[in-house]
Design an enzyme around this catalytic site. Sequence first.
Site, short mmCIF file in Angstrom:
data_model
loop_
_atom_site.label_atom_id
_atom_site.label_comp_id
_atom_site.label_asym_id
_atom_site.label_seq_id
_atom_site.Cartn_x
_atom_site.Cartn_y
_atom_site.Cartn_z
N SER A 195 0.73 -1.25 -0.06
CA SER A 195 0.24 0.09 0.06
C SER A 195 0.91 1.40 -0.07
O SER A 195 0.52 2.23 -0.52
CB SER A 195 -0.95 0.19 1.14
OG SER A 195 -1.64 -0.97 0.98
N HIS A 241 0.57 4.43 4.32
CA HIS A 241 -0.12 5.12 3.21
C HIS A 241 0.40 6.46 3.21
O HIS A 241 0.66 7.30 1.93
CB HIS A 241 -1.80 5.11 3.51
CG HIS A 241 -2.39 3.83 3.33
ND1 HIS A 241 -3.62 3.54 3.53
CD2 HIS A 241 -1.69 2.64 3.27
CE1 HIS A 241 -3.90 2.30 3.25
NE2 HIS A 241 -2.63 1.79 2.95
#
Length: 294
Positions: A195, A241
Amino acid sequence: MTTQPPMPPAQPEQPDAGAVPTCYRHPDRETYVKCQRCERPICPDCMREAAVGHQCVECVREANRGVRQARAVFGGGHVTSPRVTYTLLAVNILAYLAEVVSTDWVLNTFAMQSYRVGLLGEWWRLITSAFLHAPPTGGGFGLTHILFNMWALYAVGPELERRLGALRFAALYLISAIGGSIGVYLLGISAVGASGAIYGLFGALFVVSKRLGYDPRGVLWLIGINVVLTFLLPGISWQGHLGGLVTGSLVAVAFAYAPEKNRSLVQWGGAGAILAVLVLLVAVFPPSLFLVGG
């Protein structure tokens, strides 16, 4: 006194009109085909397809020297097939299969764990964790984790690879992955998943769209929806993230906004500087800095 008339000049030997022509590179091979440029006889091994007829190896090589090689928009090599994207997909899938076979060993050895990176010096976790995902038997996302990340890589990767070139795209992905791991290192405890790198690609796609004059609102919607999901769904590492998004955006700025003069030097210098800062953050600060109050 008598004098002899001058002798006529020697005439060059004329080739036998009935001689069988042979390849200029392979004299033992008979051929009746000539190069369209230099007209030397060429055998099938020395023939190269041309617009009209065939040419010899040397003529083709000489012609290619004057042909300007195609380049990507931002200076990288021309990409016809996004091989780096496909390679990254394959590595992630293979790593996931390794998790299925030996979940505990793979996660304990390669997953991102802040205290192991900072206190035990297991630096490889900063990059290996970006190729691991939640195991199918581990609860939470399970198979959905890798499916979403691989779909995003497949959807976004080829476009960026064609714009940046293979080497620059690979650097963007890997540095973004490290940036995501640094986010976990400073602000979290442990995490796995691509991610961070994927968010880096999202940020890069926004930067590239702006640089090329495209409407970036679609990319903003994509980023916004994923940010909302990051905080709504449990078990998602917002730290990874955030680190990947910021890092990927900065690397993309270095690649997309480098001046024409000395472009490659500026691009790789900028990417190297960002990587150096990431390494410095790990070397200087303790793990989970803000969670433990330094």
